[in-house]
Enzyme design. Structure first.
Site, mmCIF file in Angstrom:
data_model
loop_
_atom_site.group_PDB
_atom_site.id
_atom_site.type_symbol
_atom_site.label_atom_id
_atom_site.label_comp_id
_atom_site.label_asym_id
_atom_site.label_seq_id
_atom_site.Cartn_x
_atom_site.Cartn_y
_atom_site.Cartn_z
ATOM 1 N N LEU A 1 -0.161 50.090 40.572
ATOM 2 C CA LEU A 1 1.023 50.804 40.117
ATOM 3 C C LEU A 1 1.204 52.060 40.967
ATOM 4 O O LEU A 1 0.239 52.763 41.264
ATOM 5 C CB LEU A 1 0.879 51.197 38.644
ATOM 6 N N TYR B 1 8.768 49.607 31.299
ATOM 7 C CA TYR B 1 8.604 50.799 30.472
ATOM 8 C C TYR B 1 8.184 51.989 31.320
ATOM 9 O O TYR B 1 7.770 51.854 32.471
ATOM 10 C CB TYR B 1 7.581 50.558 29.360
ATOM 11 N N LYS C 1 6.360 48.230 36.736
ATOM 12 C CA LYS C 1 5.762 48.700 35.478
ATOM 13 C C LYS C 1 6.319 47.890 34.301
ATOM 14 O O LYS C 1 7.222 48.327 33.586
ATOM 15 C CB LYS C 1 6.005 50.197 35.285
ATOM 16 N N GLU D 1 -7.452 49.774 40.379
ATOM 17 C CA GLU D 1 -7.086 50.917 39.530
ATOM 18 C C GLU D 1 -7.746 50.764 38.181
ATOM 19 O O GLU D 1 -8.485 49.808 37.936
ATOM 20 C CB GLU D 1 -5.566 50.994 39.386
#
Length: 285
Positions: A205, A33, A149, A181
């Site tokens: 990411l 996504y 992702k 993160e």
């Protein structure tokens, strides 16, 4: 007015959009996504999101169902049909519906499922950007390919709930003693004017907002250091902040109960937010 969504080539009222229970995005989280922000009816960082989408599809050996031009056209059509001036466009591509549940990937004859919808949100005048957010630290136990992702977001969702139960806004994930993160954002600290953030790898990411912000920061002669940092180092920092497609640059004012710097949004984070918004709007499509 009913929200109009996109599903496999059709624009439909959201109540009419249906997906098979055998779709691999549903039964295996076999899907990727992207979320693209909309400011003033225009798309922020579209090129970066498209490039990352292509990379995610390639890494999972998934078909590329739409060209850049087609995706851009659909994004714009959804923004127009739903009258979105400020908000987001969510895009999801799954490996499709093979007709039954099977761990093996289906043949390329099975078409991917493409879903897109808009969400209205207050991005520019976010209250959290003014007050800053509080975070807690939790163990990072996600799978090893966070650079792709995917929609495998159960643990980030659980970490977000851990933060809520602790009276905080978000969690920073920690692996081998170092911050990776946030649940849906990249993490940064500021010390002696230096912007410090973890280097790119499979562990985090590859944030599109991150890439744009670091570019703008470098152009503004701000020093950026890409390296690991610990929670203790973050607690002793002058400032901390996060970046993401829907949060832009948002200050972090507390980590595990310890105030960061003066305990309020700092000048570097506030300047970076202003810089990102100004430059991003100039380049929006």
């Amino acid at each position: 007015m009913s929200r109009i969504v996109y599903l496999n080539g059709e624009y439909l009222p959201e109540a009419d959009a249906k997906i098979s229970i055998f779709d691999r995005g549903f039964v295996f989280a076999d899907a990727v996504y992207e979320v693209t922000s909309v400011i003033g009816g225009k798309l922020m960082d579209f090129e970066g999101h498209f490039a990352r989408l292509q990379r995610s599809l390639n890494e999972l050996d998934m078909q590329h169902p739409l060209t850049r031009e087609e995706l851009l056209s659909i994004h714009r059509e959804l923004v127009e049909k739903n009258g979105v001036s400020e908000g987001m466009v969510y895009l999801q591509i799954s490996r499709g519906n093979p007709g039954d549940r099977d761990f093996l990937f289906p043949s390329d004859e099975v078409a991917p499922t493409v879903v897109m919808f808009t969400q209205v949100a207050n991005l520019l005048d976010s209250p959290k950007a003014k007050t800053g957010i509080k975070v807690i630290s939790v163990d990072d136990i996600r799978w090893g390919r966070r650079d792709i992702k995917t929609v495998q977001l159960l643990y980030p969702s659980m970490a977000k709930m851990m933060a809520k139960k602790a009276g905080a806004d978000d969690s920073w994930l920690v692996q081998d003693g170092f911050v990776t993160e946030g649940t849906a954002n990249n993490a940064y600290i500021v010390k002696n004017g230096k912007i410090i953030t973890r280097q790119l790898s499979n562990d985090i990411l590859h944030g599109i907002t991150r890439a744009a912000l670091l570019k703008y920061a470098a152009e503004a002669q701000m020093e950026v250091v890409e390296r690991n940092f610990t929670i203790a180092e973050a607690q002793a920092a002058d400032e901390a902040f996060i970046t993401g497609a829907s949060t832009f640059v948002t200050p972090v004012v507390e980590i595990d109960g310890t105030a960061i710097g003066a305990g309020k949004p700092g000048p570097v984070a506030l300047r970076l937010r202003e810089l990102y918004i100004d430059e991003g709007r100039k380049a929006a499509l």
